[in-house]
Design an enzyme around this catalytic site. Structure first.
Site, PDB file in Angstrom:
ATOM      1  N   ASP A   1     -12.000 -11.622 -23.475  1.00  0.00           N
ATOM      2  CA  ASP A   1     -11.178 -11.442 -22.289  1.00  0.00           C
ATOM      3  C   ASP A   1     -11.948 -11.971 -21.082  1.00  0.00           C
ATOM      4  O   ASP A   1     -13.073 -11.526 -20.826  1.00  0.00           O
ATOM      5  CB  ASP A   1     -10.849  -9.956 -22.119  1.00  0.00           C
ATOM      6  CG  ASP A   1      -9.671  -9.737 -21.181  1.00  0.00           C
ATOM      7  OD1 ASP A   1      -8.944 -10.704 -20.907  1.00  0.00           O
ATOM      8  OD2 ASP A   1      -9.491  -8.594 -20.729  1.00  0.00           O
TER       9      ASP A   1
ATOM     10  N   HIS B   1      -7.628 -12.193  -8.503  1.00  0.00           N
ATOM     11  CA  HIS B   1      -7.893 -10.914  -9.156  1.00  0.00           C
ATOM     12  C   HIS B   1      -9.360 -10.503  -8.988  1.00  0.00           C
ATOM     13  O   HIS B   1      -9.653  -9.361  -8.628  1.00  0.00           O
ATOM     14  CB  HIS B   1      -7.542 -10.996 -10.644  1.00  0.00           C
ATOM     15  CG  HIS B   1      -7.924  -9.767 -11.428  1.00  0.00           C
ATOM     16  ND1 HIS B   1      -7.317  -8.545 -11.231  1.00  0.00           N
ATOM     17  CD2 HIS B   1      -8.869  -9.570 -12.380  1.00  0.00           C
ATOM     18  CE1 HIS B   1      -7.861  -7.640 -12.042  1.00  0.00           C
ATOM     19  NE2 HIS B   1      -8.803  -8.234 -12.756  1.00  0.00           N
TER      20      HIS B   1
ATOM     21  N   GLU C   1      -2.261  -5.176 -17.401  1.00  0.00           N
ATOM     22  CA  GLU C   1      -2.843  -6.404 -16.852  1.00  0.00           C
ATOM     23  C   GLU C   1      -2.068  -7.585 -17.408  1.00  0.00           C
ATOM     24  O   GLU C   1      -1.987  -7.772 -18.620  1.00  0.00           O
ATOM     25  CB  GLU C   1      -4.337  -6.525 -17.198  1.00  0.00           C
ATOM     26  CG  GLU C   1      -5.198  -5.524 -16.438  1.00  0.00           C
ATOM     27  CD  GLU C   1      -6.701  -5.823 -16.520  1.00  0.00           C
ATOM     28  OE1 GLU C   1      -7.122  -6.580 -17.428  1.00  0.00           O
ATOM     29  OE2 GLU C   1      -7.441  -5.304 -15.673  1.00  0.00           O
TER      30      GLU C   1
ATOM     31  N   GLU D   1      -1.706 -11.147 -18.455  1.00  0.00           N
ATOM     32  CA  GLU D   1      -2.632 -12.194 -18.857  1.00  0.00           C
ATOM     33  C   GLU D   1      -1.929 -13.210 -19.763  1.00  0.00           C
ATOM     34  O   GLU D   1      -0.859 -12.945 -20.310  1.00  0.00           O
ATOM     35  CB  GLU D   1      -3.838 -11.594 -19.615  1.00  0.00           C
ATOM     36  CG  GLU D   1      -4.541 -10.478 -18.851  1.00  0.00           C
ATOM     37  CD  GLU D   1      -5.907 -10.116 -19.414  1.00  0.00           C
ATOM     38  OE1 GLU D   1      -6.426 -10.862 -20.276  1.00  0.00           O
ATOM     39  OE2 GLU D   1      -6.459  -9.080 -18.987  1.00  0.00           O
TER      40      GLU D   1
ATOM     41  N   ASP E   1      -3.135  -6.502 -21.246  1.00  0.00           N
ATOM     42  CA  ASP E   1      -4.387  -5.809 -21.536  1.00  0.00           C
ATOM     43  C   ASP E   1      -4.348  -4.426 -20.871  1.00  0.00           C
ATOM     44  O   ASP E   1      -4.898  -4.218 -19.791  1.00  0.00           O
ATOM     45  CB  ASP E   1      -5.554  -6.647 -20.998  1.00  0.00           C
ATOM     46  CG  ASP E   1      -6.895  -6.089 -21.419  1.00  0.00           C
ATOM     47  OD1 ASP E   1      -6.972  -5.520 -22.518  1.00  0.00           O
ATOM     48  OD2 ASP E   1      -7.865  -6.222 -20.645  1.00  0.00           O
TER      49      ASP E   1
ATOM     50  N   ARG F   1      -7.868   3.159 -15.839  1.00  0.00           N
ATOM     51  CA  ARG F   1      -8.827   2.886 -14.762  1.00  0.00           C
ATOM     52  C   ARG F   1      -9.841   4.004 -14.562  1.00  0.00           C
ATOM     53  O   ARG F   1     -10.966   3.751 -14.136  1.00  0.00           O
ATOM     54  CB  ARG F   1      -8.080   2.619 -13.460  1.00  0.00           C
ATOM     55  CG  ARG F   1      -7.109   1.451 -13.508  1.00  0.00           C
ATOM     56  CD  ARG F   1      -7.804   0.131 -13.770  1.00  0.00           C
ATOM     57  NE  ARG F   1      -6.838  -0.972 -13.792  1.00  0.00           N
ATOM     58  CZ  ARG F   1      -7.151  -2.206 -14.199  1.00  0.00           C
ATOM     59  NH1 ARG F   1      -8.381  -2.492 -14.627  1.00  0.00           N
ATOM     60  NH2 ARG F   1      -6.245  -3.151 -14.201  1.00  0.00           N
TER      61      ARG F   1
ATOM     62  N   GLN G   1     -12.338   3.648 -17.393  1.00  0.00           N
ATOM     63  CA  GLN G   1     -13.088   2.420 -17.151  1.00  0.00           C
ATOM     64  C   GLN G   1     -14.139   2.595 -16.051  1.00  0.00           C
ATOM     65  O   GLN G   1     -15.283   2.163 -16.193  1.00  0.00           O
ATOM     66  CB  GLN G   1     -12.093   1.317 -16.746  1.00  0.00           C
ATOM     67  CG  GLN G   1     -12.698  -0.066 -16.581  1.00  0.00           C
ATOM     68  CD  GLN G   1     -11.691  -1.099 -16.075  1.00  0.00           C
ATOM     69  OE1 GLN G   1     -10.506  -0.799 -15.913  1.00  0.00           O
ATOM     70  NE2 GLN G   1     -12.146  -2.316 -15.835  1.00  0.00           N
TER      71      GLN G   1
ATOM     72  N   LYS H   1     -10.363   0.006 -22.083  1.00  0.00           N
ATOM     73  CA  LYS H   1      -9.555  -1.153 -22.480  1.00  0.00           C
ATOM     74  C   LYS H   1      -9.239  -1.156 -23.974  1.00  0.00           C
ATOM     75  O   LYS H   1      -8.228  -1.731 -24.385  1.00  0.00           O
ATOM     76  CB  LYS H   1     -10.339  -2.445 -22.200  1.00  0.00           C
ATOM     77  CG  LYS H   1     -10.720  -2.661 -20.760  1.00  0.00           C
ATOM     78  CD  LYS H   1      -9.581  -3.267 -19.993  1.00  0.00           C
ATOM     79  CE  LYS H   1     -10.061  -3.782 -18.648  1.00  0.00           C
ATOM     80  NZ  LYS H   1      -8.994  -4.544 -17.989  1.00  0.00           N
TER      81      LYS H   1
ATOM     82  N   THR I   1      -4.177  -3.621 -26.758  1.00  0.00           N
ATOM     83  CA  THR I   1      -3.866  -4.856 -26.058  1.00  0.00           C
ATOM     84  C   THR I   1      -2.656  -5.472 -26.764  1.00  0.00           C
ATOM     85  O   THR I   1      -2.683  -5.672 -27.977  1.00  0.00           O
ATOM     86  CB  THR I   1      -5.054  -5.842 -26.123  1.00  0.00           C
ATOM     87  OG1 THR I   1      -6.213  -5.214 -25.584  1.00  0.00           O
ATOM     88  CG2 THR I   1      -4.759  -7.119 -25.347  1.00  0.00           C
TER      89      THR I   1
ATOM     90  N   GLU J   1      -4.049  -3.450  -8.282  1.00  0.00           N
ATOM     91  CA  GLU J   1      -3.950  -4.370  -7.145  1.00  0.00           C
ATOM     92  C   GLU J   1      -2.653  -4.162  -6.371  1.00  0.00           C
ATOM     93  O   GLU J   1      -2.657  -4.138  -5.138  1.00  0.00           O
ATOM     94  CB  GLU J   1      -4.040  -5.818  -7.634  1.00  0.00           C
ATOM     95  CG  GLU J   1      -5.408  -6.202  -8.172  1.00  0.00           C
ATOM     96  CD  GLU J   1      -5.359  -7.514  -8.939  1.00  0.00           C
ATOM     97  OE1 GLU J   1      -5.566  -8.564  -8.337  1.00  0.00           O
ATOM     98  OE2 GLU J   1      -5.093  -7.473 -10.163  1.00  0.00           O
TER      99      GLU J   1
END
Lengths: 424, 424
Positions: free
Chosen positions: B129, B136, B201, B203, B235, B239, B242, B255, B259, B370
């Site tokens: 990844d 980002h 996420e 991606e 993904d 948070r 993490q 994570k 996924t 974000e």
């Protein structure tokens, strides 16, 4: 000594009747298959199975030992592992004539280890590398954050780890090609060239046998149902590449070029007499990391370095580190429980490595970066040469043996070995 | 429109004759096999191969399309991929009667997509990844290191990345079980509970087809020989987990619980008209990361969020983010060249994800952290509810379509979708 085998086991062998580790071997011109090490020989389990000698009561899948990896066998789970171990133990016991009574079988089923090429024992699923040695994490923290707390706040609460590159895990003996990478010198812009700071890391890894389901964590007390056995691991590292790329997502290309493991997987059953209490954990760990059993393993570890000159002169390799795996702060059951605590599933063949095993004191450090204080205090070899980092032609060998349990012969891991070859 | 298929392709379909993405499908009670999407149907390649319609001149391995993953087919390399693509294009072309001329074949070989269960298209080797979106990485840096430089010194010199958990990659539609983990609140000691900061996420990933050799890097100009195609990737991230575990080795359990990827792999050949120049790279990149070709992909991306209430009321999902993949700073060829620059080998099925794709401006951000500024500015949904993080019952769907090339119909990716289910 009681309980010997009719197969000769030389004094000091890693592979007595009490060990019986599994590996994948190939004799020139033949297909790869599953073998068990005994003394200086490899017992061909497929040959025994085809004679009907390894299916005692239990119905094993057709040709389960005729594979080029242990995965199919490992996926069967602990009852099958124990049944096969019991069967092999009985067949190799000094009193047993079952193999010798079949004309020509002993000759076919026992192969000299020197004639057997050893292959990667498992098809690796995911490869997790931990950071579970208090001494190693403290040494690295002191070098990376001088003046600060050597341990980060999370370290004593969870086994810190990350995912490595499973496709780069190779069997002992595979040459270590010096990797290229981005390297920064003197704070200038990065260049691209061969690493000048090639290092080893002394680690012990365990291999998952039975898989677990998605979304369901594995309670720590169920770890024995999933852990098949252990291997030695050398997590080769390029410190200059690592240093530049490391923030903020962790180790990547400084590690991913190669990781070597020993060819023989020593089973949890063989290690049973050597489980001992681990270091006290303060503060107390959360419930999901707490076990009533002892999970530290009393396993002596040794690293040797031999330069090409030393090998040419037939000199012994120099012991550069000695430590014991029982010093590891986070044990293998805690590592397993932690990785699955978020619902991630286990797959057969998943490899979990301890991270560098460093004991107390500078002769017990498991990497060059620690042994030489990041290059400040070179190691002097018997041929007079000095080492801060590994040179082309150097061979690193790691050996591990459990030898301290009362009334039980030693259980050894054999070696994981790798010689450095020049960058392409 | 010229070049249409005799199979109806509804207006606005992601899967025209110009796309022909590959996937693994299963009809109830049947074995999984390889299919190609066309309009609302799946073309069964195994059925065509068994009729001798897909082996034009080239000798494909026996039953190559009768597998539960694309890996065997992918390992054959680009000449085989191109030959099969040309064959499928010809068979589906409006002028061709080859399929329709075989009695019953069109009925057997074309399955309604609604009757096909889609499975994980590839057996994943390693999962890398990246962190390749400038917006980002800047947004995350500003939140993690307020007042400091948002980008770390290495970011513009190499595509920062790390290895994720390959065994946790699942196909679109798999429920997302809210993970448990160690969480610290108010600087106290960690507790163990379900994440309260579940995020997605957005991606895009590419899949390696042909493997590469150990110790040999893949020069950037050879990327097309190794990259088979692309998928959408979500993904999923926790948070709070993490944040606590992240230092110093990077993302791990925050994570690794899951996924998701889209079921259809859009080939490099289908994407060819959409390769465009990427963002200027300053400072200039090192030679091994420099390519003469354009490698950015003009791919519109969209994320929708639907709450369970919205789904019950049959309301449309709310678009919460729109961006374009061409904004990615590091392109897929650079990512491939970088990962193998240290000699790490590629394996068929390796998945390389871009990292969160965030465009300029707050409506173009590819994650909740974000979009909501780490929970400070909730998103308001049409049902009146607010979201800082994902709630149980929420469904995130990501869609991608290449639609801007002149004279070429759009090439879409379909969707990657996941609904959050409560923690166990």
């Amino acid at each position: 000594m009681s309980g010997g085998s009719w197969v000769p086991v030389p004094e000091g062998s890693d592979f007595s009747l009490h060990n019986l580790p599994y590996g994948i071997f190939r004799r020139a011109g033949e297909a790869a298959r599953i073998g068990v090490a005994i003394g200086d020989q490899v017992l061909d389990l497929d040959a025994l199975w085809r004679e009907g000698l390894l299916d005692g009561g239990r119905k094993l899948p057709e040709g389960v030992f005729a594979h080029g990896s242990l995965n199919r066998f490992l996926s069967l789970g602990r009852p099958a592992w124990q049944s096969v171990r019991a069967g092999v133990l009985e067949l190799l016991d000094g009193h047993s004539h079952a193999i010798r009574d079949v004309p020509g079988l002993a000759e076919r089923a026992l192969i000299e280890r020197s004639e057997a090429e050893m292959l990667l024992p498992v098809e690796i699923g995911d490869f997790v590398d931990f950071y579970s040695s208090l001494e190693h994490a403290s040494n690295m923290g002191a070098m990376l954050r001088p003046g600060g707390e050597p341990l980060l706040p999370n370290w004593r609460h969870l086994p810190v780890g990350y995912h490595g590159r499973a496709g780069s895990v190779v069997v002992s003996g595979t040459p270590v090609v010096r990797p290229w990478g981005q390297i920064v010198e003197d704070d200038g812009p990065p260049g691209f060239g061969p690493t000048g700071m090639l290092d080893f890391e002394l680690e012990v890894g365990f291999i998952a046998g039975a898989p677990s389901a998605f979304g369901a964590s594995v309670p720590i007390e169920q770890a024995p149902e999933h852990i098949f056995g252990c291997v030695l691991v050398n997590d080769w590292s390029a410190r200059d590449i690592q240093r530049w790329e490391n923030a903020p997502l962790g180790p990547f290309l400084g590690k991913s070029f190669m990781t070597s493991i020993s060819p023989w997987v020593v089973t949890l059953d063989a290690l049973a007499p050597y489980f001992v209490p681990g270091p006290a954990q303060t503060p107390p760990v959360l419930d999901y990391l707490r076990s009533d059993r002892d999970w530290a393993i009393d396993l002596d570890l040794e690293v040797t370095l031999a330069s090409s000159t030393m090998i040419e002169r037939d000199m012994d390799a120099e012991v550069i580190s000695r430590t014991n795996f029982r010093t590891l702060y986070w044990n293998i059951a805690q590592q397993l429980a932690h990785v699955t605590s978020n619902g991630a599933r286990l797959r057969t063949g998943d490899l979990f490595a301890s991270g560098t095993v460093s004991g107390p004191g500078p002769r017990a450090y498991g990497s060059m970066i620690e042994l030489t204080r990041s290059g400040e205090r070179p190691i002097v070899l018997p041929d007079g040469s000095e080492r801060t980092w590994l040179k082309d032609g150097d061979t690193i060998a790691m050996h591990g043996v459990c030898g301290h349990a009362e009334g039980v012969p030693p259980v050894g891991f054999g070696k994981v070995r790798g010689a450095v070859v020049p960058a392409p």
